[in-house]
Design a protein around this motif. Structure first.
Motif, mmCIF file in Angstrom:
data_model
loop_
_atom_site.group_PDB
_atom_site.id
_atom_site.type_symbol
_atom_site.label_atom_id
_atom_site.label_comp_id
_atom_site.label_asym_id
_atom_site.label_seq_id
_atom_site.Cartn_x
_atom_site.Cartn_y
_atom_site.Cartn_z
ATOM 1 N N GLY A 58 0.816 -1.213 0.000
ATOM 2 C CA GLY A 58 0.000 0.000 0.000
ATOM 3 C C GLY A 58 0.847 1.258 0.000
ATOM 4 O O GLY A 58 1.753 1.386 0.822
ATOM 5 N N CYS A 59 0.551 2.163 -0.958
ATOM 6 C CA CYS A 59 1.243 3.458 -0.979
ATOM 7 C C CYS A 59 0.318 4.505 -1.577
ATOM 8 O O CYS A 59 -0.300 4.256 -2.616
ATOM 9 C CB CYS A 59 2.531 3.382 -1.801
ATOM 10 N N PRO A 60 0.212 5.685 -0.946
ATOM 11 C CA PRO A 60 -0.657 6.734 -1.485
ATOM 12 C C PRO A 60 0.027 7.558 -2.584
ATOM 13 O O PRO A 60 -0.620 8.367 -3.225
ATOM 14 C CB PRO A 60 -0.947 7.615 -0.261
ATOM 15 N N ARG A 62 2.330 8.013 -6.215
ATOM 16 C CA ARG A 62 2.486 7.351 -7.522
ATOM 17 C C ARG A 62 3.728 7.944 -8.186
ATOM 18 O O ARG A 62 3.641 8.589 -9.234
ATOM 19 C CB ARG A 62 1.237 7.584 -8.395
ATOM 20 N N CYS A 63 4.872 7.743 -7.563
ATOM 21 C CA CYS A 63 6.109 8.348 -8.057
ATOM 22 C C CYS A 63 6.409 7.861 -9.472
ATOM 23 O O CYS A 63 6.325 6.659 -9.736
ATOM 24 C CB CYS A 63 7.277 8.005 -7.138
ATOM 25 N N GLN A 64 6.776 8.797 -10.311
ATOM 26 C CA GLN A 64 7.016 8.438 -11.723
ATOM 27 C C GLN A 64 8.142 7.421 -11.856
ATOM 28 O O GLN A 64 8.197 6.685 -12.832
ATOM 29 C CB GLN A 64 7.359 9.697 -12.527
ATOM 30 N N TYR A 65 9.067 7.416 -10.912
ATOM 31 C CA TYR A 65 10.214 6.493 -11.035
ATOM 32 C C TYR A 65 10.122 5.302 -10.073
ATOM 33 O O TYR A 65 11.117 4.624 -9.827
ATOM 34 C CB TYR A 65 11.529 7.245 -10.790
ATOM 35 N N CYS A 66 8.947 5.041 -9.520
ATOM 36 C CA CYS A 66 8.810 3.976 -8.520
ATOM 37 C C CYS A 66 9.339 2.623 -9.019
ATOM 38 O O CYS A 66 9.028 2.209 -10.133
ATOM 39 C CB CYS A 66 7.330 3.832 -8.152
ATOM 40 N N HIS A 67 10.130 1.957 -8.165
ATOM 41 C CA HIS A 67 10.635 0.614 -8.510
ATOM 42 C C HIS A 67 9.655 -0.474 -8.094
ATOM 43 O O HIS A 67 9.812 -1.626 -8.458
ATOM 44 C CB HIS A 67 11.941 0.296 -7.742
HETATM 45 S S1 SF4 Z 1 8.719 5.252 -4.794
HETATM 46 FE FE1 SF4 Z 1 6.890 3.935 -5.030
HETATM 47 S S2 SF4 Z 1 6.620 2.953 -3.053
HETATM 48 FE FE2 SF4 Z 1 8.020 4.686 -2.755
HETATM 49 S S3 SF4 Z 1 6.709 6.404 -2.174
HETATM 50 FE FE3 SF4 Z 1 6.922 6.498 -4.375
HETATM 51 S S4 SF4 Z 1 5.179 5.366 -5.198
HETATM 52 FE FE4 SF4 Z 1 5.376 4.809 -3.045
#
Ligand code: SF4
Length: 245
Positions: free
Chosen positions: A29-31, A33-38
């Motif tokens: 679960g994460c609020p 939506r980072c563009q570079y999320c791994h």
């Molecule tokens: S990198 Fe991914 S998991 Fe980390 S805060 Fe951003 S969206 Fe959430």
């Protein structure tokens, strides 16, 4: 009461999320939506596996000798581990009863009132500041950076040991004025042991494709050495202990 956490996965011998060898728990679960999320596979709160604190502690105890030998411990990361504050508090409380070092890796996008208890049992905070520029932060993550900045100030007020993480993404987070603003902010705090500057890379791209999400950074490359050196210099000039390896 034996509180349950919603977990994505576990890494038993991690070495990058805090000091020493660590038992790393990725929460579901994460609020943001980072563009570079791994780890886009950790986003949805209605997925994951539910596990009790006691079950986790039993697993963690098997690795105590590695942790002791390496001055390591337990790290909660995600996803966003502070979406589950009761679970995080209970887990860390039991870790401290076992004399195990505790680290939480967070974006800081949480309600401060809900997590002050967790911090009582937390030895080290890894705070990811995606950008100090509010407009860019919103574009990059989908949410406001106000809670993150508020948490950073609070951690300084209570003198909680903190490492900052900041990803350098070409044409997004590599702007000199934004890096200067972040470095100046961090130099005003008194609890920052170090800042880790992390060059953007596309490790998670294949997961976005598998999940059917559109990866906006397809044509973005890793930052050049010159860019990384420019960023390091900005922090060093403001007496911030910066690490880039
Ligand atoms: S990198 Fe991914 S998991 Fe980390 S805060 Fe951003 S969206 Fe959430």
């Amino acid at each position: 009461m034996n509180i349950k956490g919603n977990i994505h996965s576990i890494e038993t011998c991690g070495t990058v999320d805090g000091p020493g060898i660590r038992f790393v728990i990725f929460t579901q679960g994460c609020p943001l939506r980072c563009q570079y999320c791994h780890n886009p596979d950790t986003w949805k709160t209605n997925e994951g596996n539910r596990i009790t604190v006691d079950e986790l502690i039993a697993k963690i105890k098997k690795y105590k000798s590695y942790m002791k030998f390496s001055a390591g411990g337990v790290t909660l990361t995600g996803g966003e581990p502070l979406l589950q504050p009761e679970f995080a508090k209970e887990l860390f409380k039991k870790c401290k009863e076992e004399n195990i070092h505790t680290t939480i890796d967070t974006s800081g996008f949480i309600s401060l009132e809900k997590i002050t208890d967790v911090l009582e049992y937390t030895d080290l905070v890894l705070l990811d500041i995606k950008s100090f520029n509010p407009t860019l932060y919103k574009d990059l993550t989908g949410v406001s950076n106000n809670p993150t900045i508020k948490l950073a100030k609070y951690l300084s007020d209570i003198n909680k040991l903190t490492w900052i993480r900041h990803v350098i993404v070409p044409n997004l987070t590599d702007k000199e004025e934004d890096l200067i603003a972040l470095a100046e902010f961090l130099s005003s705090l008194n609890n920052i042991e170090k800042v880790e500057l992390l060059p953007f890379h596309k490790m998670g791209e294949y997961k976005w494709e598998e999940l059917g999400y559109k990866y906006k950074l397809k044509n973005t490359s890793t930052p050049s050495e010159e860019t990384m050196e420019m960023a390091v210099k900005i922090f060093k000039e403001r007496n911030v202990n910066v690490i880039y390896e």
